[in-house]
Scaffold this active site. Sequence first.
Site, PDB file in Angstrom:
ATOM      1  N   LYS A  82       0.841  -1.206   0.000  1.00 51.73           N
ATOM      2  CA  LYS A  82       0.000   0.000   0.000  1.00 51.73           C
ATOM      3  C   LYS A  82       0.879   1.261   0.000  1.00 51.73           C
ATOM      4  CE  LYS A  82      -2.215  -1.453   3.732  1.00 51.73           C
ATOM      5  NZ  LYS A  82      -1.576  -2.767   3.878  1.00 51.73           N
ATOM      6  N   THR A  83       1.880   1.290   0.876  1.00 52.00           N
ATOM      7  CA  THR A  83       2.781   2.447   0.911  1.00 52.00           C
ATOM      8  C   THR A  83       3.510   2.579  -0.420  1.00 52.00           C
ATOM      9  OG1 THR A  83       3.136   1.864   3.235  1.00 52.00           O
ATOM     10  CG2 THR A  83       4.572   3.565   2.314  1.00 52.00           C
ATOM     11  N   ASP A 127      -1.246   6.148   6.681  1.00 52.92           N
ATOM     12  CA  ASP A 127      -1.300   4.719   6.979  1.00 52.92           C
ATOM     13  C   ASP A 127      -2.241   4.509   8.173  1.00 52.92           C
ATOM     14  OD1 ASP A 127      -0.659   2.123   6.597  1.00 52.92           O
ATOM     15  OD2 ASP A 127       1.338   2.216   7.470  1.00 52.92           O
ATOM     16  N   THR A 176      -5.964  -1.645   7.233  1.00 51.15           N
ATOM     17  CA  THR A 176      -6.061  -3.096   7.311  1.00 51.15           C
ATOM     18  C   THR A 176      -7.498  -3.490   7.672  1.00 51.15           C
ATOM     19  OG1 THR A 176      -5.336  -2.843   9.586  1.00 51.15           O
ATOM     20  CG2 THR A 176      -3.674  -3.534   8.000  1.00 51.15           C
ATOM     21  N   ARG A 235       6.681  -7.942   1.853  1.00 48.31           N
ATOM     22  CA  ARG A 235       7.564  -7.486   2.939  1.00 48.31           C
ATOM     23  C   ARG A 235       8.214  -8.671   3.640  1.00 48.31           C
ATOM     24  NH1 ARG A 235       4.602  -4.100   6.631  1.00 48.31           N
ATOM     25  NH2 ARG A 235       5.174  -2.323   5.339  1.00 48.31           N
TER      26      ARG A 235
HETATM   27  P1  ADP Z   1       2.163  -1.888   3.208  1.00 41.85           P
HETATM   28  O1  ADP Z   1       2.180  -0.391   3.070  1.00 41.85           O
HETATM   29  O2  ADP Z   1       0.966  -2.505   2.549  1.00 41.85           O
HETATM   30  O3  ADP Z   1       2.344  -2.363   4.620  1.00 41.85           O
HETATM   31  P2  ADP Z   1       4.646  -1.708   1.717  1.00 41.85           P
HETATM   32  O4  ADP Z   1       4.206  -0.896   0.548  1.00 41.85           O
HETATM   33  O5  ADP Z   1       5.438  -0.995   2.764  1.00 41.85           O
HETATM   34  O6  ADP Z   1       3.407  -2.468   2.372  1.00 41.85           O
HETATM   35  O7  ADP Z   1       5.467  -2.957   1.138  1.00 41.85           O
HETATM   36  C1  ADP Z   1       6.472  -3.618   1.876  1.00 41.85           C
HETATM   37  C2  ADP Z   1       7.659  -3.911   1.001  1.00 41.85           C
HETATM   38  O8  ADP Z   1       7.295  -4.933   0.094  1.00 41.85           O
HETATM   39  C3  ADP Z   1       8.110  -2.733   0.141  1.00 41.85           C
HETATM   40  O9  ADP Z   1       9.213  -2.092   0.734  1.00 41.85           O
HETATM   41  C4  ADP Z   1       8.518  -3.351  -1.176  1.00 41.85           C
HETATM   42  O10 ADP Z   1       9.913  -3.578  -1.189  1.00 41.85           O
HETATM   43  C5  ADP Z   1       7.810  -4.677  -1.212  1.00 41.85           C
HETATM   44  N1  ADP Z   1       6.667  -4.688  -2.141  1.00 41.85           N
HETATM   45  C6  ADP Z   1       5.382  -4.474  -1.826  1.00 41.85           C
HETATM   46  N2  ADP Z   1       4.599  -4.616  -2.880  1.00 41.85           N
HETATM   47  C7  ADP Z   1       5.392  -4.941  -3.919  1.00 41.85           C
HETATM   48  C8  ADP Z   1       5.148  -5.251  -5.308  1.00 41.85           C
HETATM   49  N3  ADP Z   1       3.908  -5.258  -5.811  1.00 41.85           N
HETATM   50  N4  ADP Z   1       6.205  -5.541  -6.096  1.00 41.85           N
HETATM   51  C9  ADP Z   1       7.452  -5.557  -5.562  1.00 41.85           C
HETATM   52  N5  ADP Z   1       7.752  -5.290  -4.261  1.00 41.85           N
HETATM   53  C10 ADP Z   1       6.728  -4.983  -3.449  1.00 41.85           C
END
Ligand code: ADP
Length: 359
Positions: A82-83, A127, A176, A235
């Site tokens: 998401k981030t 977030d 979430t 992640r």
């Molecule tokens: P969330 O915000 O949903 O908790 P993040 O966007 O921080 O998740 O993602 C965590 C890590 O996973 C990121 O730092 C990235 O390296 C990796 N990641 C997430 N989604 C992808 C994707 N679609 N393709 C490649 N790497 C990804």
Amino acid sequence: MDNDILSFSSLDKTTDPKGVVTSTHIPEDQLAEIVSLRPTNFNDYVGQQDVVDTLKIAIQAAKIRNEPLDHILLHGPPGLGKTTVSHIIANEMGKELTITSGPTLEKGGDLVGILTHLGEGDILFIDEIHRIPKVVEEFLYPAMEDFAVDFVFDKGIHARSHRYRLKQFVLVGATTRVGLLSAPLRDRFGIFRTLDFYSVKDLVVIIKRSALLLHTPISDRGAVELARRSRGTPRVANRILKRVRDYSQVKSNGEVTQSTVRAALCLEGIDTLGLTSLDRNYLKTIIDFYKGGPVGIEAIAATLQEETDTLVDVVEPFLLKIGLVLRTSSGRKASEKAYHHLKIIVKDPDKQNSDGQKY
Ligand code: ADP
């Protein structure tokens, strides 16, 4: 003047070379590592095809009309990207990104401070937006709808209101638990998408890309083994890749292979399905203490001495996804697959437990 409004953000802000502002302090070396593995464009963003397609069209249309994007709400368990999506949107739109989170916005002033610093078309990522306090949420409504915030001066009969105009920003909210968002807030997002767990095939692509960026050789079978144990979550995949890289460098020739993955993850307590000790304890609690369920989440959390939120946000979504746990109207139940995975034999249906059973 209202003191809450005056005490603008006391957040500890960090700015990286790309202008990403975060509201929590992350050491420089850690930030560099996170940013380096995080895709910055849609070409490197693996999977979630329908989400990507929706966003690409919205971005292209906004560019054609020379307008900011609609506000976007992203839903899904932690670590699914998401981030990362907010980084990519800012990059594609050529705008600045400001990152904060619901629980850190304690007062209206915290949010107003951030909003008044946003430029035209800039992206604000919040977030855990479901954890934003009610008093802060009230400031979000006019900000999202009319790009304005209302200040109230004085109190009682002397109260006066002043409207402060904001630049047209884009709010990207991540949650979430979309069910905890109030209806007025949810309705103010023009785009709402849910991110799902990744397939093994997509995770293999992510793992190979990360291994390349980390200058770590990895075999095809090593990548598949890692992907299978990543709980469908990029992640987690990146985190365990780093542990296996350490292991492979110290105990082997540095290449990540199927056997170094197995050995390293055994040390980490991660099993063949990618379950951690917390996942297994959660399942064992249902089976041992509550005869396989159904049991309420509060009771499981109390027995495990864990936060209910952690179980609901982090543990359960993947266990539900792979069918180890079932959610019924009367509570959580361990599935037959869970007994099988934990090598627990159901001896007596009235007294299902793992006494004397070897895990
Ligand atoms: P969330 O915000 O949903 O908790 P993040 O966007 O921080 O998740 O993602 C965590 C890590 O996973 C990121 O730092 C990235 O390296 C990796 N990641 C997430 N989604 C992808 C994707 N679609 N393709 C490649 N790497 C990804």
